[in-house]
Design a protein around this motif. Structure first.
Motif: not given
Lengths: 90, 371
Positions: A25, A27, A30, B155-159, B161, B208
């Motif tokens: 997950y 994007s 990124v 831990l990345p979550f979409g754009s 962290k 981001a």
């Protein structure tokens, strides 16, 4: 002792759960960032970003790992940043 | 306990499974053990109505070993002259195992990420001032250096962290001597009782472009007094909220940087101390807090090399001390103004003026060389 075990369990659940959830997950915005972009963003968050050519390739590997720990960077970020920094030495 | 054990084993097996993931596994080749020393040296000058002279000289080499892509050792020795003699200390010696790209396990003496100032932003070439905010330096509050083990990562979550650090450590020792009753030794090398502290920090990097970090830290220890004393079961609970933001503002060709942190700790009400006569017992409500907010601006995008190496900074800090503590009595505020000149990315000259409650206004100058 029971409290300590409870804390460890919560920590373990958080880490494993988070790792499992986030593995797929990130994007595309990124994921597609270049090493140069990540270098400018992540290094400058705490200190002036050292320039490419500041250290030799071996030292960049060591410093990259140190920063992975000190600044909570992911391995992917570190690899991209160090590759960019090494490019000035090649 | 017995019910929990299988769950713990299962969870850690799961973590180790990730370590074997093909995407993160890396082969070790001969000659992969790499070593480097870097760090910084610092010297300061101060002048006020009470004293004047060159003061503290610090030399802090950091030793780094990358044994393999998964094994890493970091250690910092600290050689200081601040107290009138040469003091040699082990700031940290930490062994790290990189499990996968999101998780690192570590053990040793380390800088816990409790807040962002101590252990990170206080570093000579990160701190824009030659001094610490009120309540954040020696005699201040909050975790500093700990011995134990922990886990950390991102831990990345979409754009965005989430950065995390969790640890189990010996924790702080309650001090009971007359002058320091109710304060803590935050850097003890060995445990003083059978209780351990548990703590951690969760930080969000919401954008981001990673220019903002907001963190929340917590640490708790149920017993902080020496083993076998009346204070053995005096608890300590600490919290911190920190902020770190930077932005390149193109219309004024400058970089703006804002940092801040709030720390609070609560000591158990069952603490008992002795007055100077050695017989009279007393206690007091011990719940100090401290915060600071700092801003700096550097014209880093202008053409002139001289001007782009200049940086001006301001910091306000406030330390709320327990009213009845021997080291308390009133709140402290400090206003600091600094003009810095960058000689290199990690080396700078600092000139600062500090106006602080209960102390004469002080002019500081310092030089920091990173190497």
């Amino acid at each position: 002792m029971k409290k300590l075990i409870t804390y460890i369990v919560i920590i373990a659940i958080f880490i494993t759960g988070g790792t499992a959830l986030t593995g797929c997950y990130v994007s595309s915005k990124v994921a597609n960032k270049s090493g140069a972009q990540l270098w400018g963003e992540n290094c400058n968050r705490c200190h002036n970003a050292p320039g490419p050519g500041e250290f030799n390739n071996d030292n960049w590997d060591i410093i990259g790992t140190h920063m992975q720990i000190r600044a909570n960077l992911t391995k992917t970020e570190v690899d991209k940043i160090t590759e960019f920094l090494k490019s000035a030495n090649n | 306990m017995r019910k929990l054990l299988p769950l713990i084993i299962l969870l850690f097996l799961q973590i180790l499974t990730y370590a074997q993931d093909a995407s993160t596994a890396t082969k070790t080749s001969p000659g992969s053990n790499k070593f480097v020393v870097y760090g910084n040296a610092e010297m300061s000058f101060m002048s006020n109505s009470d004293s004047k002279g060159f003061g503290e000289v610090n030399f802090k080499p950091i030793f780094l070993w990358r044994i393999s892509p998964k094994l890493f050792v970091e250690a910092e020795a600290e050689i200081e002259t601040g107290e009138g003699s040469v003091n040699l200390g082990l700031e940290y010696a930490n062994m790290n195992y990189m499990v996968n790209q999101y998780l690192t396990l570590h053990a040793g003496r380390f800088l816990p990420k409790f807040g962002a100032y101590r252990g990170r932003l206080a570093e000579g070439f990160l701190n824009r001032f030659p001094s610490n905010p009120a309540g954040f330096g020696d005699g201040g509050i909050g975790a500093s250096v700990e011995t134990g083990f922990g886990a950390l990562g991102a831990l990345p979550f979409g754009s965005m962290k989430v950065l995390y650090d969790v640890y189990v450590v010996n924790g702080s020792h309650l001090l009971t001597d007359t002058a320091n009753a109710g304060q803590f030794d935050y850097e003890a090398y060995i445990p003083n009782n059978k209780t351990m502290a548990v703590g951690g920090r969760i930080a969000l990097v919401p954008f981001a472009k990673s220019n903002l970090e907001v963190g929340f830290s917590y640490q708790n220890k149920s017993g902080t007094g020496d083993l076998g004393t009346v204070n053995e079961k005096v608890s300590l609970s600490m919290q911190a909220v920190d902020l770190n933001y930077f932005e390149n503002i193109k219309p004024i060709k400058s970089t703006l940087r804002i940092t801040g942190e709030y720390r609070h700790q609560k000591v158990g009400d069952n603490a008992v101390y002795l007055k100077a006569d050695g017989e009279t017992q007393y206690s007091f409500a011990n719940s100090p807090s401290a915060w600071y907010l700092s801003g700096s601006i550097r014209p880093s995008l202008v053409d002139s090399k001289f001007f782009r190496n200049l940086e001006i900074a301001y910091r306000y800090s406030n330390y709320q001390r327990p009213k009845d503590a021997p080291w308390g009595g009133s709140n402290l505020t400090s206003n600091e103004y600094a003009l810095d000149y960058w000689l290199h990315w990690n080396s700078l000259l600092k000139i600062a003026y500090q106006v602080k409650d209960q102390e004469p206004s002080t002019f500081y100058a310092s030089v920091v060389f990173g190497f």
